[in-house]
Motif scaffolding. Structure first.
Motif, PDB file in Angstrom:
ATOM      1  N   GLY A  77       0.724  -1.417   0.199  1.00 39.45           N
ATOM      2  CA  GLY A  77       0.215   0.671  -0.396  1.00 39.45           C
ATOM      3  C   GLY A  77       0.760   0.873   0.149  1.00 39.45           C
ATOM      4  N   GLY A  78       0.096   2.096  -0.146  1.00 40.89           N
ATOM      5  CA  GLY A  78       0.187   3.655  -0.853  1.00 40.89           C
ATOM      6  C   GLY A  78       0.458   4.146   0.745  1.00 40.89           C
ATOM      7  N   PRO A  79       0.613   4.327   1.716  1.00 48.32           N
ATOM      8  CA  PRO A  79      -0.108   5.331   2.643  1.00 48.32           C
ATOM      9  C   PRO A  79       0.133   6.607   2.605  1.00 48.32           C
ATOM     10  N   PRO A  80      -0.884   7.908   3.458  1.00 50.99           N
ATOM     11  CA  PRO A  80      -0.614   9.257   3.235  1.00 50.99           C
ATOM     12  C   PRO A  80       0.175   9.375   3.856  1.00 50.99           C
ATOM     13  N   CYS A  81       1.434  10.928   3.629  1.00 49.12           N
ATOM     14  CA  CYS A  81       2.517  10.717   4.786  1.00 49.12           C
ATOM     15  C   CYS A  81       2.580  12.102   4.323  1.00 49.12           C
ATOM     16  N   GLN A  82       1.517  12.989   4.234  1.00 50.83           N
ATOM     17  CA  GLN A  82       0.993  14.623   3.958  1.00 50.83           C
ATOM     18  C   GLN A  82       2.452  15.406   5.378  1.00 50.83           C
ATOM     19  N   PRO A  83       2.490  15.308   6.260  1.00 51.21           N
ATOM     20  CA  PRO A  83       3.205  15.394   7.539  1.00 51.21           C
ATOM     21  C   PRO A  83       4.642  15.374   6.860  1.00 51.21           C
ATOM     22  N   PHE A  84       4.857  14.347   6.146  1.00 50.08           N
ATOM     23  CA  PHE A  84       6.063  14.488   5.871  1.00 50.08           C
ATOM     24  C   PHE A  84       6.816  14.916   4.797  1.00 50.08           C
ATOM     25  N   SER A  85       5.572  15.793   4.180  1.00 51.62           N
ATOM     26  CA  SER A  85       5.967  15.714   3.059  1.00 51.62           C
ATOM     27  C   SER A  85       6.918  16.940   2.485  1.00 51.62           C
ATOM     28  N   ALA A  92       5.446  16.458  11.361  1.00 50.62           N
ATOM     29  CA  ALA A  92       5.695  14.980  12.032  1.00 50.62           C
ATOM     30  C   ALA A  92       4.111  13.969  12.624  1.00 50.62           C
ATOM     31  N   PHE A  93       4.950  13.080  13.201  1.00 51.37           N
ATOM     32  CA  PHE A  93       4.212  12.618  13.961  1.00 51.37           C
ATOM     33  C   PHE A  93       2.358  12.929  14.784  1.00 51.37           C
ATOM     34  N   ALA A  94       2.870  14.489  15.459  1.00 53.83           N
ATOM     35  CA  ALA A  94       1.747  15.138  15.268  1.00 53.83           C
ATOM     36  C   ALA A  94       0.644  15.730  14.378  1.00 53.83           C
ATOM     37  N   ASP A  95       0.921  15.022  13.602  1.00 57.91           N
ATOM     38  CA  ASP A  95      -0.482  14.982  12.660  1.00 57.91           C
ATOM     39  C   ASP A  95      -1.287  14.459  12.042  1.00 57.91           C
ATOM     40  N   GLU A  96      -2.525  14.036  12.501  1.00 53.20           N
ATOM     41  CA  GLU A  96      -3.337  13.541  12.504  1.00 53.20           C
ATOM     42  C   GLU A  96      -3.299  12.262  10.683  1.00 53.20           C
ATOM     43  N   ARG A  97      -2.733  13.084  10.314  1.00 54.97           N
ATOM     44  CA  ARG A  97      -2.680  12.504   8.674  1.00 54.97           C
ATOM     45  C   ARG A  97      -2.064  11.623   8.291  1.00 54.97           C
ATOM     46  N   MET A  99      -0.471   8.062   7.836  1.00 52.13           N
ATOM     47  CA  MET A  99      -1.163   7.252   8.314  1.00 52.13           C
ATOM     48  C   MET A  99       0.042   6.073   8.094  1.00 52.13           C
ATOM     49  N   PHE A 100       1.010   6.605   7.989  1.00 50.52           N
ATOM     50  CA  PHE A 100       2.534   5.715   8.092  1.00 50.52           C
ATOM     51  C   PHE A 100       2.716   4.246   9.003  1.00 50.52           C
ATOM     52  N   SER A 101       2.626   5.470  10.357  1.00 52.16           N
ATOM     53  CA  SER A 101       2.131   4.552  11.613  1.00 52.16           C
ATOM     54  C   SER A 101       0.809   3.207  11.522  1.00 52.16           C
ATOM     55  N   THR A 102      -0.152   3.879  10.737  1.00 51.42           N
ATOM     56  CA  THR A 102      -0.534   2.907  10.894  1.00 51.42           C
ATOM     57  C   THR A 102      -0.744   1.793   9.875  1.00 51.42           C
ATOM     58  N   PHE A 103      -0.056   2.190   8.793  1.00 45.81           N
ATOM     59  CA  PHE A 103       0.325   0.983   7.942  1.00 45.81           C
ATOM     60  C   PHE A 103       1.248  -0.384   8.892  1.00 45.81           C
ATOM     61  N   ALA A 104       2.112   0.511   9.482  1.00 47.33           N
ATOM     62  CA  ALA A 104       2.935  -0.787  10.179  1.00 47.33           C
ATOM     63  C   ALA A 104       1.972  -1.406  11.273  1.00 47.33           C
ATOM     64  N   ASP A 105       1.275  -0.244  11.921  1.00 40.11           N
ATOM     65  CA  ASP A 105       0.274  -1.185  12.906  1.00 40.11           C
ATOM     66  C   ASP A 105      -0.807  -2.554  11.937  1.00 40.11           C
ATOM     67  N   VAL A 106      -1.137  -1.826  11.219  1.00 37.63           N
ATOM     68  CA  VAL A 106      -1.793  -4.089  10.318  1.00 37.63           C
ATOM     69  C   VAL A 106      -0.774  -4.567   9.713  1.00 37.63           C
TER      70      VAL A 106
END
Length: 122
Positions: A77-85, A92-97, A99-106
């Motif tokens: 998959g290609g999770p949205p990673c706007q906080p690092f754009s 960074a991780f303070a941005d609720e958008r 989804m990189f960590s969500t991908f890692a959790d799954v």
């Protein structure tokens, strides 16, 4: 048969590539309604690579993964990673958008044999 799960599927480009590489997606999860409709339309038209694809239109954080086989070979998959754009707000991780960590959790929860994570510059 090699089994895969597609997260942040979009209109299915990465899922098509993994299908051509010999994987069969047990599901493609995407929250964008237009992308889901594109996948469903392609299924309805009988396109071979998606004709049997189970499309789950919803947020990957809210999906019940109990119906996903425990012997997955691949999560892609290609999770949205706007906080690092480079063009974003750089929260960074303070941005609720993020989804990189969500991908890692799954991936951690389902423990596939492998995973592919796509990210693009910017």
């Amino acid at each position: 048969m090699l089994k895969s799960l597609e997260l942040f599927a979009g209109a299915g480009g990465l899922a098509l590539g993994t299908e051509l590489a010999g994987f069969h997606a047990v599901a493609a999860i995407e929250r964008d309604r237009w992308a889901c409709e594109t996948l469903e339309e392609n299924k309805a038209r009988g396109f071979p690579l998606v004709k049997d694809l189970r499309v789950v239109c919803g947020d990957v954080r809210d999906i019940d993964y109990s119906s996903i086989p425990s012997d997955l070979d691949l999560i892609s998959g290609g999770p949205p990673c706007q906080p690092f754009s480079i063009g974003g707000k750089h929260r960074a991780f303070a941005d609720e958008r993020d989804m990189f960590s969500t991908f890692a959790d799954v991936v951690a929860r389902l423990k596939p044999r492998s995973f592919i994570i796509e990210n693009v510059k910017g």
